[in-house]
Design an enzyme around this catalytic site. Structure first.
Site, PDB file in Angstrom:
ATOM      1  N   GLY A 172      26.779  30.715  -6.792  1.00 39.20           N
ATOM      2  CA  GLY A 172      28.098  31.236  -7.142  1.00 39.20           C
ATOM      3  C   GLY A 172      28.040  32.586  -7.829  1.00 39.20           C
ATOM      4  CB  THR A 192      28.767  27.930  -2.003  1.00 32.65           C
ATOM      5  OG1 THR A 192      28.077  27.218  -3.030  1.00 32.65           O
ATOM      6  CG2 THR A 192      29.053  27.019  -0.850  1.00 32.65           C
ATOM      7  CB  SER A 250      33.156  23.252  -5.490  1.00 33.24           C
ATOM      8  OG  SER A 250      34.192  24.032  -6.038  1.00 33.24           O
TER       9      SER A 250
HETATM   10  C1  FMN Z   1      32.509  31.715 -11.583  1.00 32.64           C
HETATM   11  C2  FMN Z   1      31.640  30.590 -11.085  1.00 32.64           C
HETATM   12  C3  FMN Z   1      31.488  30.405  -9.719  1.00 32.64           C
HETATM   13  C4  FMN Z   1      30.689  29.368  -9.247  1.00 32.64           C
HETATM   14  N1  FMN Z   1      30.530  29.208  -7.891  1.00 32.64           N
HETATM   15  C5  FMN Z   1      29.719  28.230  -7.421  1.00 32.64           C
HETATM   16  C6  FMN Z   1      29.497  28.090  -6.028  1.00 32.64           C
HETATM   17  O1  FMN Z   1      29.975  28.869  -5.200  1.00 32.64           O
HETATM   18  N2  FMN Z   1      28.701  27.063  -5.614  1.00 32.64           N
HETATM   19  C7  FMN Z   1      28.113  26.184  -6.504  1.00 32.64           C
HETATM   20  O2  FMN Z   1      27.389  25.271  -6.075  1.00 32.64           O
HETATM   21  N3  FMN Z   1      28.307  26.316  -7.835  1.00 32.64           N
HETATM   22  C8  FMN Z   1      29.076  27.308  -8.310  1.00 32.64           C
HETATM   23  N4  FMN Z   1      29.253  27.448  -9.652  1.00 32.64           N
HETATM   24  C9  FMN Z   1      28.612  26.481 -10.576  1.00 32.64           C
HETATM   25  C10 FMN Z   1      27.272  26.983 -11.103  1.00 32.64           C
HETATM   26  O3  FMN Z   1      26.333  27.128 -10.056  1.00 32.64           O
HETATM   27  C11 FMN Z   1      26.722  25.979 -12.149  1.00 32.64           C
HETATM   28  O4  FMN Z   1      26.509  24.730 -11.536  1.00 32.64           O
HETATM   29  C12 FMN Z   1      27.666  25.799 -13.338  1.00 32.64           C
HETATM   30  O5  FMN Z   1      28.272  27.010 -13.685  1.00 32.64           O
HETATM   31  C13 FMN Z   1      26.938  25.227 -14.554  1.00 32.64           C
HETATM   32  O6  FMN Z   1      25.930  26.111 -15.003  1.00 32.64           O
HETATM   33  P1  FMN Z   1      26.141  27.116 -16.253  1.00 32.64           P
HETATM   34  O7  FMN Z   1      26.654  26.283 -17.388  1.00 32.64           O
HETATM   35  O8  FMN Z   1      24.776  27.702 -16.471  1.00 32.64           O
HETATM   36  O9  FMN Z   1      27.128  28.128 -15.821  1.00 32.64           O
HETATM   37  C14 FMN Z   1      30.038  28.483 -10.153  1.00 32.64           C
HETATM   38  C15 FMN Z   1      30.186  28.692 -11.528  1.00 32.64           C
HETATM   39  C16 FMN Z   1      30.973  29.735 -12.014  1.00 32.64           C
HETATM   40  C17 FMN Z   1      31.105  29.943 -13.503  1.00 32.64           C
END
Ligand code: FMN
Length: 337
Positions: free
Chosen positions: A57, A80, A163
């Site tokens: 993401g 993704t 998601s």
């Molecule tokens: C703005 C944003 C967009 C995200 N887009 C995706 C995505 O496209 N696909 C996915 O599997 N996770 C996506 N995530 C989730 C992250 O990969 C991750 O699982 C989640 O943010 C928890 O990790 P963190 O606390 O380090 O941010 C996104 C997270 C954020 C904040």
């Protein structure tokens, strides 16, 4: 100094704008060195220079991997990607919760589509660490299409059916829908494959564990735990979205312990969710994670986040008496190969 000043300025700008600008500026950045033999880890998709991965993401286009690699990651997740390009949801769809070291997002999978994503990856050149491609879709055939196309370039694939911004996706985790997904993906599979799962809340966790049993039996290698936590919030155009960052750490810890306790060496675990320090990384690895991904920490800690995380990790390892990561009891207990 300059990079830190730029990060401070970016953090005052609207979040999506500063994200895009930050990605562009990384192109001109000097690479950070994260060379420490103690941090090498073997995974089912190859040996990594360190266990820190870029979470899905962050680069939804695959066009910024060369710049992101300069931050010192052991591996990168791109996407993704979906089969067709998507605009995503209306803005506002990204909100900073500074005091909580968290983000709220309702992005809704904006991405250029798998073909453009793969073209961008191809252009990235050879200087990248291993790249995992994250794929999704609302139709089974679209997920399988993206999966199949990604295998040519990816070291591994992450299948994202968790998601919170596309609630219909989670139907794929249930019963016969999940079996159909496993069957269809297994029939074309050539690369190590990880299932991205939602946080361990009461409503979904039993479903997730049942799905993972099917996943293991179908011959898949691993799991990425966890995606963001669905919350309601009027600041997002959709009225709800995914919470990431510090508040998730407790849930990612619980998820990793649960999956490792249940499946041991049968599933390789990439931990993600709320990781802000090297201490968090070590704790998740002691609970059974083989790698640890970050997203929100990059927003709050800036361009040296990976270098700082790895330094803190080495300090924590020294304090706890581990000479290298392969010595962790969670690694040895299951004789990881
Ligand atoms: C703005 C944003 C967009 C995200 N887009 C995706 C995505 O496209 N696909 C996915 O599997 N996770 C996506 N995530 C989730 C992250 O990969 C991750 O699982 C989640 O943010 C928890 O990790 P963190 O606390 O380090 O941010 C996104 C997270 C954020 C904040």
């Amino acid at each position: 100094m300059l990079a830190r000043a730029i990060h401070a300025a970016l953090s005052l700008m609207p979040p999506e704008f500063s994200h895009q600008l930050g990605l562009k500026l990384l192109r001109a950045a000097r690479p950070v060195r994260v060379a420490d033999g103690r941090l090498r880890v073997r995974t089912r998709f190859g040996e990594l220079s360190n266990p820190i991965g870029l979470a899905a993401g962050f680069d939804k286009t695959g066009a910024h991997l060369t710049g992101l690699a300069k931050m010192g990651f052991g591996y990168l997740v791109a996407g993704t990607f979906t089969r067709e390009p998507r605009e995503g949801n209306r803005k506002p769809r990204l909100v900073r919760l500074r005091d909580e070291r968290a983000l709220l997002n309702a992005m809704g999978f904006p991405n250029p589509g798998i073909e453009v994503g793969l073209r961008n990856l191809r252009k990235s050149g050879r200087s990248l660490p291993p790249v995992v491609v994250s794929v999704s879709g609302l139709k089974l055939e679209d997920i399988v299409y993206c999966y199949s196309r990604s295998q040519e370039l990816a070291s591994a694939i992450e299948v994202n059916v968790s998601s919170p911004n596309t609630p219909a996706l989670r139907e794929y985790l249930k019963g016969s829908a999940f079996k159909d997904l496993c069957h269809a993906v297994a029939s074309v599979k050539k690369r190590p494959t990880y299932l991205k799962v939602p946080p361990p809340t009461q409503e979904v966790w039993d479903t997730v564990l049942s799905a993972l049993k099917v996943w293991v039996d179908a011959g898949f290698e691993g799991v990425t735990a966890i995606n963001t936590l669905m919350v309601r919030d009027g600041r997002l155009s959709t009225g709800f979205g995914g919470l990431s960052g510090r508040p998730l750490l407790e849930l990612s810890m619980r998820a990793v312990s649960s999956v490792h306790g249940e499946f041991g060496d049968h599933l390789e675990v990439n931990a993600v969710g709320g990781v802000m320090t090297g201490r968090d990384v070590l704790e998740l690895m002691l609970r059974g994670a083989r790698t640890v991904q970050v997203y929100t920490a990059l927003v709050y800690r800036g361009p040296y986040a990976v270098q700082e995380l790895t330094r803190e990790l080495v300090d924590e390892m020294n304090r706890a008496g581990y000479r290298n990561l392969e010595e962790l009891p969670s690694f040895r207990a299951f004789g990881h190969t």
